[in-house]
Scaffold this motif. Structure first.
Motif, PDB file in Angstrom:
ATOM      1  N   LEU A 184      80.341 -45.068 -14.171  1.00  0.00           N
ATOM      2  CA  LEU A 184      81.266 -43.936 -14.198  1.00  0.00           C
ATOM      3  C   LEU A 184      82.593 -44.335 -14.828  1.00  0.00           C
ATOM      4  CD1 LEU A 184      80.570 -42.315 -10.725  1.00  0.00           C
ATOM      5  CD2 LEU A 184      80.117 -41.309 -12.960  1.00  0.00           C
ATOM      6  N   TRP A 185      83.037 -45.561 -14.586  1.00  0.00           N
ATOM      7  CA  TRP A 185      84.300 -46.055 -15.156  1.00  0.00           C
ATOM      8  C   TRP A 185      84.240 -46.028 -16.682  1.00  0.00           C
ATOM      9  CZ3 TRP A 185      88.556 -47.528 -12.285  1.00  0.00           C
ATOM     10  CH2 TRP A 185      89.584 -48.144 -12.978  1.00  0.00           C
ATOM     11  N   ARG A 186      83.073 -46.333 -17.239  1.00  0.00           N
ATOM     12  CA  ARG A 186      82.912 -46.334 -18.696  1.00  0.00           C
ATOM     13  C   ARG A 186      82.629 -44.941 -19.257  1.00  0.00           C
ATOM     14  NH1 ARG A 186      83.308 -50.916 -21.898  1.00  0.00           N
ATOM     15  NH2 ARG A 186      81.752 -49.841 -23.105  1.00  0.00           N
ATOM     16  N   LEU A 187      81.968 -44.086 -18.493  1.00  0.00           N
ATOM     17  CA  LEU A 187      81.536 -42.789 -18.978  1.00  0.00           C
ATOM     18  C   LEU A 187      82.629 -41.729 -18.902  1.00  0.00           C
ATOM     19  CD1 LEU A 187      79.102 -41.014 -19.891  1.00  0.00           C
ATOM     20  CD2 LEU A 187      78.737 -40.534 -17.487  1.00  0.00           C
ATOM     21  N   LEU A 188      83.404 -41.713 -17.842  1.00  0.00           N
ATOM     22  CA  LEU A 188      84.365 -40.635 -17.623  1.00  0.00           C
ATOM     23  C   LEU A 188      85.443 -40.526 -18.705  1.00  0.00           C
ATOM     24  CD1 LEU A 188      84.745 -40.735 -13.755  1.00  0.00           C
ATOM     25  CD2 LEU A 188      83.473 -39.108 -15.129  1.00  0.00           C
ATOM     26  N   PRO A 189      86.037 -41.624 -19.204  1.00  0.00           N
ATOM     27  CA  PRO A 189      87.044 -41.471 -20.264  1.00  0.00           C
ATOM     28  C   PRO A 189      86.488 -40.827 -21.537  1.00  0.00           C
ATOM     29  CG  PRO A 189      87.194 -43.645 -19.324  1.00  0.00           C
ATOM     30  CD  PRO A 189      85.966 -43.011 -18.756  1.00  0.00           C
ATOM     31  N   ARG A 190      85.223 -41.005 -21.803  1.00  0.00           N
ATOM     32  CA  ARG A 190      84.621 -40.408 -22.994  1.00  0.00           C
ATOM     33  C   ARG A 190      84.521 -38.893 -22.875  1.00  0.00           C
ATOM     34  NH1 ARG A 190      79.847 -44.744 -24.374  1.00  0.00           N
ATOM     35  NH2 ARG A 190      81.249 -46.533 -24.428  1.00  0.00           N
ATOM     36  N   SER A 191      84.532 -38.401 -21.641  1.00  0.00           N
ATOM     37  CA  SER A 191      84.467 -36.954 -21.440  1.00  0.00           C
ATOM     38  C   SER A 191      85.835 -36.358 -21.135  1.00  0.00           C
ATOM     39  CB  SER A 191      83.493 -36.626 -20.314  1.00  0.00           C
ATOM     40  OG  SER A 191      83.969 -37.125 -19.088  1.00  0.00           O
ATOM     41  N   GLY A 192      86.891 -37.179 -21.186  1.00  0.00           N
ATOM     42  CA  GLY A 192      88.239 -36.680 -20.988  1.00  0.00           C
ATOM     43  C   GLY A 192      88.743 -36.737 -19.553  1.00  0.00           C
ATOM     44  N   ILE A 193      88.039 -37.415 -18.683  1.00  0.00           N
ATOM     45  CA  ILE A 193      88.434 -37.562 -17.287  1.00  0.00           C
ATOM     46  C   ILE A 193      88.966 -38.984 -17.116  1.00  0.00           C
ATOM     47  CG2 ILE A 193      87.615 -37.515 -14.902  1.00  0.00           C
ATOM     48  CD1 ILE A 193      85.379 -35.640 -15.853  1.00  0.00           C
ATOM     49  N   PRO A 194      90.077 -39.179 -16.381  1.00  0.00           N
ATOM     50  CA  PRO A 194      90.609 -40.534 -16.202  1.00  0.00           C
ATOM     51  C   PRO A 194      89.574 -41.468 -15.551  1.00  0.00           C
ATOM     52  CG  PRO A 194      92.126 -38.903 -15.322  1.00  0.00           C
ATOM     53  CD  PRO A 194      90.889 -38.176 -15.704  1.00  0.00           C
ATOM     54  N   ASN A 195      89.554 -42.719 -16.013  1.00  0.00           N
ATOM     55  CA  ASN A 195      88.529 -43.638 -15.513  1.00  0.00           C
ATOM     56  C   ASN A 195      88.704 -44.025 -14.047  1.00  0.00           C
ATOM     57  OD1 ASN A 195      90.734 -45.206 -16.003  1.00  0.00           O
ATOM     58  ND2 ASN A 195      89.678 -46.685 -17.268  1.00  0.00           N
ATOM     59  N   TRP A 196      89.917 -43.926 -13.491  1.00  0.00           N
ATOM     60  CA  TRP A 196      90.104 -44.296 -12.086  1.00  0.00           C
ATOM     61  C   TRP A 196      89.352 -43.344 -11.158  1.00  0.00           C
ATOM     62  CZ3 TRP A 196      92.103 -40.625  -8.954  1.00  0.00           C
ATOM     63  CH2 TRP A 196      92.862 -39.612  -9.538  1.00  0.00           C
ATOM     64  N   VAL A 197      88.964 -42.174 -11.641  1.00  0.00           N
ATOM     65  CA  VAL A 197      88.193 -41.232 -10.825  1.00  0.00           C
ATOM     66  C   VAL A 197      86.800 -41.808 -10.538  1.00  0.00           C
ATOM     67  CG1 VAL A 197      87.285 -38.871 -10.750  1.00  0.00           C
ATOM     68  CG2 VAL A 197      89.509 -39.304 -11.763  1.00  0.00           C
ATOM     69  N   GLY A 198      86.359 -42.749 -11.363  1.00  0.00           N
ATOM     70  CA  GLY A 198      85.055 -43.377 -11.164  1.00  0.00           C
ATOM     71  C   GLY A 198      84.943 -44.129  -9.858  1.00  0.00           C
ATOM     72  N   ILE A 199      86.071 -44.498  -9.265  1.00  0.00           N
ATOM     73  CA  ILE A 199      86.043 -45.194  -7.976  1.00  0.00           C
ATOM     74  C   ILE A 199      85.458 -44.290  -6.899  1.00  0.00           C
ATOM     75  CG2 ILE A 199      87.500 -46.249  -6.192  1.00  0.00           C
ATOM     76  CD1 ILE A 199      89.341 -47.160  -8.468  1.00  0.00           C
ATOM     77  N   LEU A 200      85.597 -42.978  -7.072  1.00  0.00           N
ATOM     78  CA  LEU A 200      85.009 -42.049  -6.112  1.00  0.00           C
ATOM     79  C   LEU A 200      83.480 -42.120  -6.122  1.00  0.00           C
ATOM     80  CD1 LEU A 200      87.257 -38.907  -6.656  1.00  0.00           C
ATOM     81  CD2 LEU A 200      87.345 -40.544  -4.773  1.00  0.00           C
ATOM     82  N   GLY A 201      82.910 -42.767  -7.127  1.00  0.00           N
ATOM     83  CA  GLY A 201      81.465 -42.922  -7.200  1.00  0.00           C
ATOM     84  C   GLY A 201      80.887 -43.785  -6.102  1.00  0.00           C
ATOM     85  N   ILE A 202      81.743 -44.433  -5.320  1.00  0.00           N
ATOM     86  CA  ILE A 202      81.266 -45.217  -4.178  1.00  0.00           C
ATOM     87  C   ILE A 202      80.638 -44.302  -3.143  1.00  0.00           C
ATOM     88  CG2 ILE A 202      82.016 -46.651  -2.235  1.00  0.00           C
ATOM     89  CD1 ILE A 202      84.160 -47.799  -4.073  1.00  0.00           C
ATOM     90  N   PHE A 203      81.179 -43.091  -3.042  1.00  0.00           N
ATOM     91  CA  PHE A 203      80.699 -42.137  -2.049  1.00  0.00           C
ATOM     92  C   PHE A 203      79.674 -41.206  -2.703  1.00  0.00           C
ATOM     93  CE2 PHE A 203      85.196 -43.110  -1.244  1.00  0.00           C
ATOM     94  CZ  PHE A 203      85.038 -43.827  -0.068  1.00  0.00           C
ATOM     95  N   PRO A 204      78.455 -41.158  -2.191  1.00  0.00           N
ATOM     96  CA  PRO A 204      77.383 -40.390  -2.847  1.00  0.00           C
ATOM     97  C   PRO A 204      77.706 -38.923  -3.133  1.00  0.00           C
ATOM     98  CG  PRO A 204      76.451 -41.808  -1.182  1.00  0.00           C
ATOM     99  CD  PRO A 204      77.950 -41.916  -1.043  1.00  0.00           C
ATOM    100  N   PRO A 205      78.349 -38.170  -2.226  1.00  0.00           N
ATOM    101  CA  PRO A 205      78.637 -36.774  -2.595  1.00  0.00           C
ATOM    102  C   PRO A 205      79.561 -36.666  -3.805  1.00  0.00           C
ATOM    103  CG  PRO A 205      78.935 -37.073  -0.228  1.00  0.00           C
ATOM    104  CD  PRO A 205      78.733 -38.428  -0.832  1.00  0.00           C
ATOM    105  N   PHE A 206      80.561 -37.541  -3.881  1.00  0.00           N
ATOM    106  CA  PHE A 206      81.479 -37.504  -5.014  1.00  0.00           C
ATOM    107  C   PHE A 206      80.786 -37.969  -6.291  1.00  0.00           C
ATOM    108  CE2 PHE A 206      84.657 -37.995  -1.529  1.00  0.00           C
ATOM    109  CZ  PHE A 206      85.224 -36.743  -1.686  1.00  0.00           C
ATOM    110  N   ALA A 207      79.900 -38.934  -6.185  1.00  0.00           N
ATOM    111  CA  ALA A 207      79.164 -39.393  -7.369  1.00  0.00           C
ATOM    112  C   ALA A 207      78.312 -38.258  -7.921  1.00  0.00           C
ATOM    113  CB  ALA A 207      78.293 -40.592  -7.016  1.00  0.00           C
TER     114      ALA A 207
END
Length: 61
Positions: free
Chosen positions: A22-45
């Motif tokens: 998610l850290w690598r994918l999100l910036p390519r779609s215009g979302i800040p990469n720090w949001v990828g940390i929420l991927g630890i929690f399954p509902p947010f992922a």
């Protein structure tokens, strides 16, 4: 309470791989990469993958 079992380590590795992806994918779609940390929690992922899948991507053509 004992030490971590193989199952616990597998969950930790899957979470780390998910956050890295998610850290690598999100910036390519215009979302800040720090949001990828929420991927630890399954509902947010699941929500993040849903947003990325239906978001309009910039064309590179």
């Amino acid at each position: 309470m004992g030490a971590f079992s193989v199952f616990h380590w597998l969950i930790v590795v899957v979470c780390i791989v998910n956050v890295f992806a998610l850290w690598r994918l999100l910036p390519r779609s215009g979302i800040p990469n720090w949001v990828g940390i929420l991927g630890i929690f399954p509902p947010f992922a699941f929500i993040l993958l849903w947003i990325v899948s239906f978001k309009k991507w910039p064309s590179n053509v």
